[in-house]
Design an enzyme around this catalytic site. Structure first.
Site, PDB file in Angstrom:
ATOM      1  N   HIS A  32      58.455-116.812  88.159  1.00 23.07           N
ATOM      2  CA  HIS A  32      59.289-115.997  89.044  1.00 23.07           C
ATOM      3  C   HIS A  32      58.468-115.562  90.252  1.00 23.07           C
ATOM      4  O   HIS A  32      57.235-115.474  90.180  1.00 23.07           O
ATOM      5  CB  HIS A  32      59.779-114.729  88.331  1.00 23.07           C
ATOM      6  CG  HIS A  32      60.726-114.980  87.209  1.00 23.07           C
ATOM      7  ND1 HIS A  32      62.078-114.726  87.298  1.00 23.07           N
ATOM      8  CD2 HIS A  32      60.522-115.434  85.945  1.00 23.07           C
ATOM      9  CE1 HIS A  32      62.670-115.028  86.153  1.00 23.07           C
ATOM     10  NE2 HIS A  32      61.744-115.461  85.311  1.00 23.07           N
ATOM     11  N   ASP A  63      64.739-109.050  86.314  1.00 25.30           N
ATOM     12  CA  ASP A  63      65.227-110.380  85.951  1.00 25.30           C
ATOM     13  C   ASP A  63      66.522-110.184  85.177  1.00 25.30           C
ATOM     14  O   ASP A  63      66.503-109.887  83.986  1.00 25.30           O
ATOM     15  CB  ASP A  63      64.161-111.085  85.107  1.00 25.30           C
ATOM     16  CG  ASP A  63      64.614-112.447  84.611  1.00 25.30           C
ATOM     17  OD1 ASP A  63      65.722-112.891  84.981  1.00 25.30           O
ATOM     18  OD2 ASP A  63      63.858-113.077  83.848  1.00 25.30           O
ATOM     19  N   TYR A 114      65.383-106.228  82.077  1.00 29.17           N
ATOM     20  CA  TYR A 114      65.179-107.627  81.692  1.00 29.17           C
ATOM     21  C   TYR A 114      66.321-108.044  80.772  1.00 29.17           C
ATOM     22  O   TYR A 114      66.318-107.772  79.581  1.00 29.17           O
ATOM     23  CB  TYR A 114      63.825-107.795  81.003  1.00 29.17           C
ATOM     24  CG  TYR A 114      63.528-109.193  80.521  1.00 29.17           C
ATOM     25  CD1 TYR A 114      63.850-110.312  81.280  1.00 29.17           C
ATOM     26  CD2 TYR A 114      62.905-109.392  79.286  1.00 29.17           C
ATOM     27  CE1 TYR A 114      63.568-111.592  80.832  1.00 29.17           C
ATOM     28  CE2 TYR A 114      62.611-110.668  78.828  1.00 29.17           C
ATOM     29  CZ  TYR A 114      62.942-111.762  79.611  1.00 29.17           C
ATOM     30  OH  TYR A 114      62.665-113.040  79.156  1.00 29.17           O
TER      31      TYR A 114
END
EC number: 3.1.11.2
Length: 280
Positions: A271, A153, A113
């Site tokens: 997302h 992500d 992330y």
């Protein structure tokens, strides 16, 4: 030939995601490895939400209720790592590696992330440090295992194809030329000297963007949409959720999909999950 299905998603708070229907998606997705980002919960919250049949690794952020990455597997994982970057760099809740055994073959899966950043602020400085640490770690991962994949992500749209409104975002975090140049280097052939989008030169690391390899030269497919306006309904999105694989692993991909919700009101995160089948 064993298949491993790896799904990755920024859940934007796993407890909220489950209240909105994440459990139904997971029950139908038939995944072997589930990588989560922005868990924003304790391990004692996460384990019962996922339920029986999962072995859970979770690295929470230093600040409670922020970030957090996890990897859930059907079989126990004996080896995992959370270190990234120099000792004084706080990467907690943002980088988790696990060596997963698949039919006698080890696959290294990283749930990542990356900071969202904010141009010309201390938040962006933290993002630069994280991307620097990634650039140092990727060659080490490739040396560790020919089958390795960094999923999650990554908060950067690499190319104009990856953002619907790329012209309006050229000076904003997530599409800054310097950010995109890291991905130029990550994805260029290993050892090759390349010209990056920010005008600098660099050396390719040889990783493969599985999503772009599978989809080809098309817009998207996007994985994140702003909650503002009609971004989701108009598919005005960003492709910032990735599977970055070593060439050997990328060569085994047999299916790739983005599980975009059918409508705005059925989303359980901003997302969408990215789901990839690897035939080892």
């Amino acid at each position: 030939m064993p298949r491993i299905r790896i799904a990755s998603v920024n859940v934007n708070g796993v407890r909220a995601a489950y209240r909105k229907g994440m459990g139904d998606w997971l029950a139908a997705a038939d995944v072997d490895v589930l990588a989560l980002q922005e868990v924003r919960a304790e391990t004692t919250d996460l384990v019962p939400l996922l339920g029986d049949g999962w072995h859970v690794l979770h690295d929470a952020a230093t600040a409670k209720g922020r970030a957090g990455v996890a990897i859930a597997t059907r079989e126990p994982v004996d080896v995992h790592r959370i270190e990234l970057g120099p000792p004084d760099f706080d990467s907690a809740g943002r980088w988790l590696e696990a060596d997963v055994e698949v039919g006698g073959t080890s696959v290294t899966v990283v749930s990542c992330y990356v900071h969202s950043g904010e141009a010309d602020t201390p938040k962006q400085e933290e993002k630069w440090r994280f991307l620097d640490a990634m650039e140092e770690r990727l060659p080490q991962l490739a040396a560790h295992s020919e089958y390795a994949v960094v999923v999650g992500d990554l908060n950067v749209g690499h190319r104009e194809l990856d953002i619907k409104n790329w012209r309006g975002n050229r000076k904003k975090a997530g599409f800054l030329p310097r950010e995109r140049s890291y991905f130029d280097r990550f994805l260029a052939p290993a050892g090759e000297t390349i010209e990056c989008v920010d005008g600098t030169s660099g050396t390719g690391l040889g990783w493969v963007d599985v999503g772009r390899q599978w989809a080809g030269e098309v817009d998207g497919p996007y994985t994140w949409w702003s909650n503002r306006g009609q971004a989701f309904d108009n598919d005005t999105g960003w492709r910032i959720d990735y599977h970055l694989a070593t060439p050997a692993l990328a060569a085994t991909v047999s299916a790739y999909r983005v599980d975009r919700a059918p409508s705005y009101d059925t989303r359980w995160s901003d997302h969408a999950p990215v789901v990839v089948d690897y035939e080892l």
